[in-house]
Design a protein around this motif. Structure first.
Motif, PDB file in Angstrom:
ATOM      1  N   GLY A  34     -12.742  30.997  -0.401  1.00 34.89           N
ATOM      2  CA  GLY A  34     -13.383  29.731  -0.743  1.00 34.89           C
ATOM      3  C   GLY A  34     -12.419  28.607  -1.029  1.00 34.89           C
ATOM      4  N   GLU A  35     -11.323  28.890  -1.736  1.00 32.77           N
ATOM      5  CA  GLU A  35     -10.356  27.836  -2.050  1.00 32.77           C
ATOM      6  C   GLU A  35      -9.709  27.296  -0.782  1.00 32.77           C
ATOM      7  OE1 GLU A  35      -7.513  28.919  -4.968  1.00 32.77           O
ATOM      8  OE2 GLU A  35      -9.002  29.246  -6.556  1.00 32.77           O
ATOM      9  N   ALA A  36      -9.390  28.178   0.148  1.00 29.23           N
ATOM     10  CA  ALA A  36      -8.802  27.730   1.407  1.00 29.23           C
ATOM     11  C   ALA A  36      -9.787  26.888   2.200  1.00 29.23           C
ATOM     12  CB  ALA A  36      -8.347  28.937   2.225  1.00 29.23           C
ATOM     13  N   LEU A  37     -11.064  27.241   2.116  1.00 31.03           N
ATOM     14  CA  LEU A  37     -12.101  26.469   2.802  1.00 31.03           C
ATOM     15  C   LEU A  37     -12.148  25.041   2.261  1.00 31.03           C
ATOM     16  CD1 LEU A  37     -14.622  26.039   4.567  1.00 31.03           C
ATOM     17  CD2 LEU A  37     -15.972  27.115   2.734  1.00 31.03           C
ATOM     18  N   LEU A  38     -12.175  24.898   0.949  1.00 31.54           N
ATOM     19  CA  LEU A  38     -12.227  23.560   0.343  1.00 31.54           C
ATOM     20  C   LEU A  38     -10.996  22.741   0.716  1.00 31.54           C
ATOM     21  CD1 LEU A  38     -13.536  24.475  -3.240  1.00 31.54           C
ATOM     22  CD2 LEU A  38     -14.845  23.547  -1.327  1.00 31.54           C
ATOM     23  N   ALA A  39      -9.835  23.377   0.665  1.00 31.01           N
ATOM     24  CA  ALA A  39      -8.597  22.666   0.988  1.00 31.01           C
ATOM     25  C   ALA A  39      -8.582  22.236   2.452  1.00 31.01           C
ATOM     26  CB  ALA A  39      -7.396  23.561   0.686  1.00 31.01           C
ATOM     27  N   GLU A  40      -9.079  23.091   3.351  1.00 30.64           N
ATOM     28  CA  GLU A  40      -9.076  22.775   4.771  1.00 30.64           C
ATOM     29  C   GLU A  40     -10.013  21.618   5.079  1.00 30.64           C
ATOM     30  OE1 GLU A  40      -7.251  22.960   8.051  1.00 30.64           O
ATOM     31  OE2 GLU A  40      -6.919  24.748   6.821  1.00 30.64           O
ATOM     32  N   VAL A  41     -11.196  21.621   4.491  1.00 29.84           N
ATOM     33  CA  VAL A  41     -12.150  20.531   4.720  1.00 29.84           C
ATOM     34  C   VAL A  41     -11.580  19.220   4.209  1.00 29.84           C
ATOM     35  CG1 VAL A  41     -14.410  19.586   4.115  1.00 29.84           C
ATOM     36  CG2 VAL A  41     -14.198  21.998   4.739  1.00 29.84           C
ATOM     37  N   ASP A  42     -11.048  19.229   2.993  1.00 31.57           N
ATOM     38  CA  ASP A  42     -10.479  17.997   2.419  1.00 31.57           C
ATOM     39  C   ASP A  42      -9.344  17.463   3.296  1.00 31.57           C
ATOM     40  OD1 ASP A  42     -12.230  17.999   0.308  1.00 31.57           O
ATOM     41  OD2 ASP A  42     -10.834  18.962  -1.090  1.00 31.57           O
ATOM     42  N   SER A  43      -8.502  18.352   3.802  1.00 29.48           N
ATOM     43  CA  SER A  43      -7.376  17.936   4.637  1.00 29.48           C
ATOM     44  C   SER A  43      -7.859  17.299   5.937  1.00 29.48           C
ATOM     45  CB  SER A  43      -6.494  19.151   4.948  1.00 29.48           C
ATOM     46  OG  SER A  43      -5.461  18.809   5.854  1.00 29.48           O
ATOM     47  N   LEU A  44      -8.846  17.918   6.578  1.00 22.53           N
ATOM     48  CA  LEU A  44      -9.355  17.381   7.838  1.00 22.53           C
ATOM     49  C   LEU A  44     -10.070  16.045   7.630  1.00 22.53           C
ATOM     50  CD1 LEU A  44     -10.662  20.673   9.472  1.00 22.53           C
ATOM     51  CD2 LEU A  44      -8.788  19.244  10.307  1.00 22.53           C
ATOM     52  N   VAL A  45     -10.837  15.950   6.563  1.00 20.41           N
ATOM     53  CA  VAL A  45     -11.533  14.693   6.272  1.00 20.41           C
ATOM     54  C   VAL A  45     -10.515  13.583   6.009  1.00 20.41           C
ATOM     55  CG1 VAL A  45     -13.014  13.506   4.593  1.00 20.41           C
ATOM     56  CG2 VAL A  45     -13.653  15.768   5.435  1.00 20.41           C
ATOM     57  N   ALA A  46      -9.462  13.903   5.283  1.00 24.86           N
ATOM     58  CA  ALA A  46      -8.439  12.899   4.946  1.00 24.86           C
ATOM     59  C   ALA A  46      -7.727  12.366   6.186  1.00 24.86           C
ATOM     60  CB  ALA A  46      -7.416  13.503   3.979  1.00 24.86           C
ATOM     61  N   THR A  47      -7.646  13.176   7.231  1.00 21.69           N
ATOM     62  CA  THR A  47      -6.972  12.740   8.457  1.00 21.69           C
ATOM     63  C   THR A  47      -7.945  12.168   9.479  1.00 21.69           C
ATOM     64  OG1 THR A  47      -7.127  14.968   9.419  1.00 21.69           O
ATOM     65  CG2 THR A  47      -5.140  14.441   8.151  1.00 21.69           C
ATOM     66  N   GLY A  48      -9.213  12.008   9.077  1.00 25.66           N
ATOM     67  CA  GLY A  48     -10.206  11.451   9.988  1.00 25.66           C
ATOM     68  C   GLY A  48     -10.695  12.420  11.034  1.00 25.66           C
ATOM     69  N   ALA A  49     -10.494  13.713  10.810  1.00 22.21           N
ATOM     70  CA  ALA A  49     -10.904  14.730  11.775  1.00 22.21           C
ATOM     71  C   ALA A  49     -11.912  15.682  11.149  1.00 22.21           C
ATOM     72  CB  ALA A  49      -9.690  15.503  12.277  1.00 22.21           C
ATOM     73  N   ALA A  50     -12.907  15.144  10.451  1.00 18.75           N
ATOM     74  CA  ALA A  50     -13.881  15.951   9.725  1.00 18.75           C
ATOM     75  C   ALA A  50     -14.625  16.901  10.660  1.00 18.75           C
ATOM     76  CB  ALA A  50     -14.881  15.044   9.015  1.00 18.75           C
ATOM     77  N   PRO A  51     -14.872  18.131  10.217  1.00 20.06           N
ATOM     78  CA  PRO A  51     -15.668  19.059  11.020  1.00 20.06           C
ATOM     79  C   PRO A  51     -17.144  18.662  10.985  1.00 20.06           C
ATOM     80  CG  PRO A  51     -15.187  20.026   8.888  1.00 20.06           C
ATOM     81  CD  PRO A  51     -14.432  18.725   8.943  1.00 20.06           C
ATOM     82  N   ASP A  52     -17.913  19.207  11.912  1.00 22.22           N
ATOM     83  CA  ASP A  52     -19.358  18.958  11.931  1.00 22.22           C
ATOM     84  C   ASP A  52     -20.104  19.942  11.057  1.00 22.22           C
ATOM     85  OD1 ASP A  52     -19.350  16.855  13.999  1.00 22.22           O
ATOM     86  OD2 ASP A  52     -18.646  18.475  15.303  1.00 22.22           O
ATOM     87  N   VAL A  53     -19.587  21.163  10.970  1.00 22.63           N
ATOM     88  CA  VAL A  53     -20.313  22.204  10.251  1.00 22.63           C
ATOM     89  C   VAL A  53     -19.341  23.298   9.815  1.00 22.63           C
ATOM     90  CG1 VAL A  53     -20.846  23.473  12.381  1.00 22.63           C
ATOM     91  CG2 VAL A  53     -22.341  23.751  10.394  1.00 22.63           C
ATOM     92  N   VAL A  54     -19.691  23.932   8.699  1.00 22.60           N
ATOM     93  CA  VAL A  54     -18.920  25.058   8.160  1.00 22.60           C
ATOM     94  C   VAL A  54     -19.796  26.304   8.211  1.00 22.60           C
ATOM     95  CG1 VAL A  54     -18.057  26.051   6.003  1.00 22.60           C
ATOM     96  CG2 VAL A  54     -17.431  23.718   6.644  1.00 22.60           C
ATOM     97  N   VAL A  55     -19.214  27.416   8.639  1.00 22.08           N
ATOM     98  CA  VAL A  55     -19.877  28.716   8.549  1.00 22.08           C
ATOM     99  C   VAL A  55     -19.147  29.496   7.462  1.00 22.08           C
ATOM    100  CG1 VAL A  55     -20.499  30.848   9.735  1.00 22.08           C
ATOM    101  CG2 VAL A  55     -20.446  28.694  11.005  1.00 22.08           C
ATOM    102  N   LEU A  82     -21.729  16.939   5.715  1.00 20.58           N
ATOM    103  CA  LEU A  82     -21.197  18.136   6.359  1.00 20.58           C
ATOM    104  C   LEU A  82     -22.259  19.233   6.398  1.00 20.58           C
ATOM    105  CD1 LEU A  82     -18.780  19.806   7.476  1.00 20.58           C
ATOM    106  CD2 LEU A  82     -18.257  20.382   5.085  1.00 20.58           C
ATOM    107  N   GLY A  83     -22.527  19.770   7.586  1.00 18.19           N
ATOM    108  CA  GLY A  83     -23.455  20.888   7.690  1.00 18.19           C
ATOM    109  C   GLY A  83     -22.817  22.160   7.158  1.00 18.19           C
ATOM    110  N   VAL A  84     -23.600  22.980   6.465  1.00 16.97           N
ATOM    111  CA  VAL A  84     -23.104  24.236   5.899  1.00 16.97           C
ATOM    112  C   VAL A  84     -24.073  25.353   6.252  1.00 16.97           C
ATOM    113  CG1 VAL A  84     -22.559  25.512   3.803  1.00 16.97           C
ATOM    114  CG2 VAL A  84     -21.909  23.108   3.982  1.00 16.97           C
TER     115      VAL A  84
END
Length: 220
Positions: A34-55, A82-84
């Motif tokens: 879970g911690e890696a998931l949160l860090a990965e989403v925040d990193s992608l959003v910060a670079t303007g490359a937000a994902p569409d959905v998380v599984v 963000l879709g989850v």
């Protein structure tokens, strides 16, 4: 779609990434907790490359209890668009009810051992990314069993209206409900309109009445 996978089973994680890739979707990250998931989403959003959905699986390291579900709650609070899609062997009612009690659009919950077709899984993922709510019927059943109290609006529904609302809670479209209940599309629309009326859900551009009806049904 741009997808992040959060699953501690390396075999399942790689298998999901492979099947999604074969269907034209891009897995931008795959993590195991879970911690890696949160860090990965925040990193992608910060670079303007937000994902569409998380599984996300629910039980992941370090405690293998509810890390994925708590991470999903955090993501929905910080990134509401963000879709989850929760994809688990287990139904965790307490946090799941909290997840659905907010704006449940773009939220899904499927059980691994009840997904028999890859196409159904990918279709559910697309619908969640599109802002729809997708729930496994067993998840609906257990959530209903975990919530108490009586809702006068729900008690006014006919047996047929309750059938329609249960299928709405599973994320079915009106067309899919018509097929499942052997009704015409127009008959389903009339039942849906009656449900909204009996639950006192007036038309309002700020609210999504379909989602609100489902939340009432789940006891949220």
């Amino acid at each position: 779609m741009r997808i992040i996978l959060a699953e501690d089973s390396v075999i399942l994680r790689d298998g999901l990434a492979a099947l999604l890739g074969r269907r034209g979707h891009e897995v931008v990250a795959a993590v195991g907790d879970g911690e890696a998931l949160l860090a990965e989403v925040d990193s992608l959003v910060a670079t303007g490359a937000a994902p569409d959905v998380v599984v996300a699986d629910i039980r992941m390291p370090p405690s293998h209890t509810d890390e994925g579900l708590r991470a999903a709650l955090t993501l929905r609070a910080s990134h509401p668009q963000l879709g989850v899609l929760l994809f688990s062997q287990y139904v965790e009612t307490r946090y799941a009810s909290r997840l659905l009690a907010g704006d449940a659009r773009g939220v899904g919950y499927l059980l691994k051992d009840r997904v028999a077709d890859v196409g159904d899984f990918v279709d559910a993922l697309v619908r969640v990314a599109d802002g729809q709510t997708v729930l496994d019927p067993e998840v609906v059943r257990q959530l209903l069993g975990a919530t108490g109290g009586r809702d006068a609006g729900l008690e006014r529904l006919t047996a047929r209206e309750r059938e329609v609302l249960e299928l709405m809670a599973q994320g079915r479209s009106n067309g899919a409900i018509a097929d499942a209940l052997y009704l015409s599309y127009g008959a389903v629309e009339k039942n849906v309109a009656a449900i909204f009326t009996k639950l006192d859900l007036e038309p309002d551009a700020a609210d999504h009445r379909r989602v609100l009806a489902v939340l009432r049904y789940l006891g949220a």
